[in-house]
Design a protein around this motif. Structure first.
Motif, PDB file in Angstrom:
ATOM      1  N   ILE A   1     -16.818  -4.043  58.359  1.00  0.00           N
ATOM      2  CA  ILE A   1     -16.472  -4.885  59.763  1.00  0.00           C
ATOM      3  C   ILE A   1     -16.445  -6.274  59.712  1.00  0.00           C
ATOM      4  CG2 ILE A   1     -16.544  -5.362  62.159  1.00  0.00           C
ATOM      5  CD1 ILE A   1     -17.228  -2.300  62.319  1.00  0.00           C
ATOM      6  N   TYR A   2     -17.520  -6.899  59.258  1.00  0.00           N
ATOM      7  CA  TYR A   2     -17.721  -8.262  58.913  1.00  0.00           C
ATOM      8  C   TYR A   2     -16.641  -8.641  58.001  1.00  0.00           C
ATOM      9  CZ  TYR A   2     -21.676  -7.915  61.716  1.00  0.00           C
ATOM     10  OH  TYR A   2     -22.566  -7.212  62.935  1.00  0.00           O
ATOM     11  N   GLU A   3     -16.434  -8.060  56.808  1.00  0.00           N
ATOM     12  CA  GLU A   3     -15.601  -8.352  55.713  1.00  0.00           C
ATOM     13  C   GLU A   3     -14.047  -8.234  56.084  1.00  0.00           C
ATOM     14  OE1 GLU A   3     -14.166  -9.625  52.168  1.00  0.00           O
ATOM     15  OE2 GLU A   3     -16.325  -9.594  52.670  1.00  0.00           O
ATOM     16  N   LEU A   4     -13.928  -7.174  56.806  1.00  0.00           N
ATOM     17  CA  LEU A   4     -12.339  -7.117  57.416  1.00  0.00           C
ATOM     18  C   LEU A   4     -12.106  -8.313  58.367  1.00  0.00           C
ATOM     19  CD1 LEU A   4     -12.048  -3.248  58.081  1.00  0.00           C
ATOM     20  CD2 LEU A   4     -10.828  -4.619  56.405  1.00  0.00           C
ATOM     21  N   GLU A   5     -13.059  -8.774  59.283  1.00  0.00           N
ATOM     22  CA  GLU A   5     -12.847  -9.976  60.053  1.00  0.00           C
ATOM     23  C   GLU A   5     -12.688 -11.221  59.245  1.00  0.00           C
ATOM     24  OE1 GLU A   5     -15.399 -10.010  64.273  1.00  0.00           O
ATOM     25  OE2 GLU A   5     -16.489  -9.796  62.340  1.00  0.00           O
ATOM     26  N   ARG A   6     -13.685 -11.363  58.030  1.00  0.00           N
ATOM     27  CA  ARG A   6     -13.527 -12.520  57.297  1.00  0.00           C
ATOM     28  C   ARG A   6     -12.100 -12.482  57.002  1.00  0.00           C
ATOM     29  NH1 ARG A   6     -13.598 -14.068  52.433  1.00  0.00           N
ATOM     30  NH2 ARG A   6     -14.065 -12.004  51.505  1.00  0.00           N
ATOM     31  N   ARG A   7     -11.451 -11.348  56.534  1.00  0.00           N
ATOM     32  CA  ARG A   7     -10.331 -11.456  55.693  1.00  0.00           C
ATOM     33  C   ARG A   7      -9.201 -11.381  56.888  1.00  0.00           C
ATOM     34  NH1 ARG A   7     -11.657  -6.761  51.666  1.00  0.00           N
ATOM     35  NH2 ARG A   7     -10.591  -5.670  53.386  1.00  0.00           N
ATOM     36  N   GLY A   8      -9.302 -11.600  58.057  1.00  0.00           N
ATOM     37  CA  GLY A   8      -8.380 -11.633  58.987  1.00  0.00           C
ATOM     38  C   GLY A   8      -7.689 -10.255  59.318  1.00  0.00           C
ATOM     39  N   GLU A   9      -8.292  -8.923  58.933  1.00  0.00           N
ATOM     40  CA  GLU A   9      -7.652  -7.998  59.043  1.00  0.00           C
ATOM     41  C   GLU A   9      -8.185  -6.959  60.001  1.00  0.00           C
ATOM     42  OE1 GLU A   9      -8.029  -5.957  55.199  1.00  0.00           O
ATOM     43  OE2 GLU A   9      -7.005  -7.534  54.101  1.00  0.00           O
ATOM     44  N   PHE A  10      -9.262  -7.498  60.902  1.00  0.00           N
ATOM     45  CA  PHE A  10      -9.834  -6.891  62.151  1.00  0.00           C
ATOM     46  C   PHE A  10     -10.092  -7.787  63.254  1.00  0.00           C
ATOM     47  CE2 PHE A  10     -13.539  -5.090  64.342  1.00  0.00           C
ATOM     48  CZ  PHE A  10     -13.168  -3.607  64.403  1.00  0.00           C
ATOM     49  N   PRO A  11     -10.076  -7.583  64.278  1.00  0.00           N
ATOM     50  CA  PRO A  11     -10.197  -8.508  65.626  1.00  0.00           C
ATOM     51  C   PRO A  11     -11.382  -9.181  65.385  1.00  0.00           C
ATOM     52  CG  PRO A  11      -9.370  -6.360  66.427  1.00  0.00           C
ATOM     53  CD  PRO A  11      -9.823  -6.078  64.931  1.00  0.00           C
ATOM     54  N   ARG A  12     -11.372 -10.496  65.752  1.00  0.00           N
ATOM     55  CA  ARG A  12     -12.663 -11.219  65.524  1.00  0.00           C
ATOM     56  C   ARG A  12     -13.567 -11.149  66.769  1.00  0.00           C
ATOM     57  NH1 ARG A  12     -13.045 -14.261  60.985  1.00  0.00           N
ATOM     58  NH2 ARG A  12     -14.871 -15.517  62.214  1.00  0.00           N
ATOM     59  N   ARG A  13     -14.940 -11.138  66.602  1.00  0.00           N
ATOM     60  CA  ARG A  13     -15.795 -11.033  67.519  1.00  0.00           C
ATOM     61  C   ARG A  13     -15.988 -12.592  68.127  1.00  0.00           C
ATOM     62  NH1 ARG A  13     -18.277 -10.765  62.831  1.00  0.00           N
ATOM     63  NH2 ARG A  13     -19.881 -12.188  62.193  1.00  0.00           N
ATOM     64  N   PHE A  14     -16.473 -12.790  69.477  1.00  0.00           N
ATOM     65  CA  PHE A  14     -16.883 -14.085  69.906  1.00  0.00           C
ATOM     66  C   PHE A  14     -18.136 -14.098  70.707  1.00  0.00           C
ATOM     67  CE2 PHE A  14     -13.702 -11.788  72.808  1.00  0.00           C
ATOM     68  CZ  PHE A  14     -14.269 -11.972  73.857  1.00  0.00           C
ATOM     69  N   ARG A  15     -18.524 -15.043  70.882  1.00  0.00           N
ATOM     70  CA  ARG A  15     -19.916 -15.085  71.752  1.00  0.00           C
ATOM     71  C   ARG A  15     -19.657 -15.480  73.089  1.00  0.00           C
ATOM     72  NH1 ARG A  15     -24.244 -15.288  68.524  1.00  0.00           N
ATOM     73  NH2 ARG A  15     -23.880 -15.756  66.309  1.00  0.00           N
ATOM     74  N   LEU A  16     -20.309 -14.585  73.867  1.00  0.00           N
ATOM     75  CA  LEU A  16     -20.345 -14.932  75.311  1.00  0.00           C
ATOM     76  C   LEU A  16     -21.599 -15.817  75.691  1.00  0.00           C
ATOM     77  CD1 LEU A  16     -19.619 -11.273  76.851  1.00  0.00           C
ATOM     78  CD2 LEU A  16     -18.077 -13.437  76.505  1.00  0.00           C
ATOM     79  N   SER A  17     -22.514 -15.716  74.971  1.00  0.00           N
ATOM     80  CA  SER A  17     -23.938 -16.526  75.136  1.00  0.00           C
ATOM     81  C   SER A  17     -24.537 -16.684  73.674  1.00  0.00           C
ATOM     82  CB  SER A  17     -24.652 -15.986  75.974  1.00  0.00           C
ATOM     83  OG  SER A  17     -25.529 -14.727  75.222  1.00  0.00           O
TER      84      SER A  17
END
Length: 104
Positions: free
Chosen positions: A29-45
């Protein structure tokens, strides 16, 4: 405020909920995120990371569409004859080393 003007409530999911929806390893999942192929996570806190549930569901729908259309990229089947060596599993018997049958 009239209901028409309200935006729909955006739902977020945490990592354990994401794992239930998407059966991929965290590193994948992290690799897919890095390549822009998966929705990015974001911080709430500082200690809370989430994904947008709608984006994850849209990604899953897109993966299904690609799979149904058979346009997805598949890894080639490896030719095991091209391997340089086979890994050797440790003996089940313990530390005494290979048996006579194993040495033959």
């Amino acid at each position: 405020m009239p209901r028409e003007k309200l935006q729909p409530m955006r739902r977020t999911i945490r990592r354990h909920q994401l794992r239930e929806m998407v059966p991929l390893a965290d590193t994948t999942i992290y690799e897919l995120e890095r390549r822009g192929e998966f929705p990015r996570r974001f911080r709430l806190s500082a200690r809370c990371v989430v994904w947008d549930q709608g984006e994850v569901e849209a990604w899953l729908d897109e993966r299904r569409r690609i799979s149904d259309a058979k346009t997805d990229k598949r890894a080639p089947i490896p030719d095991v004859r091209l391997r340089k060596a086979r890994p050797v599993k440790p003996s089940v018997r313990g530390r005494e080393g290979p048996s006579q049958a194993d040495r033959a």
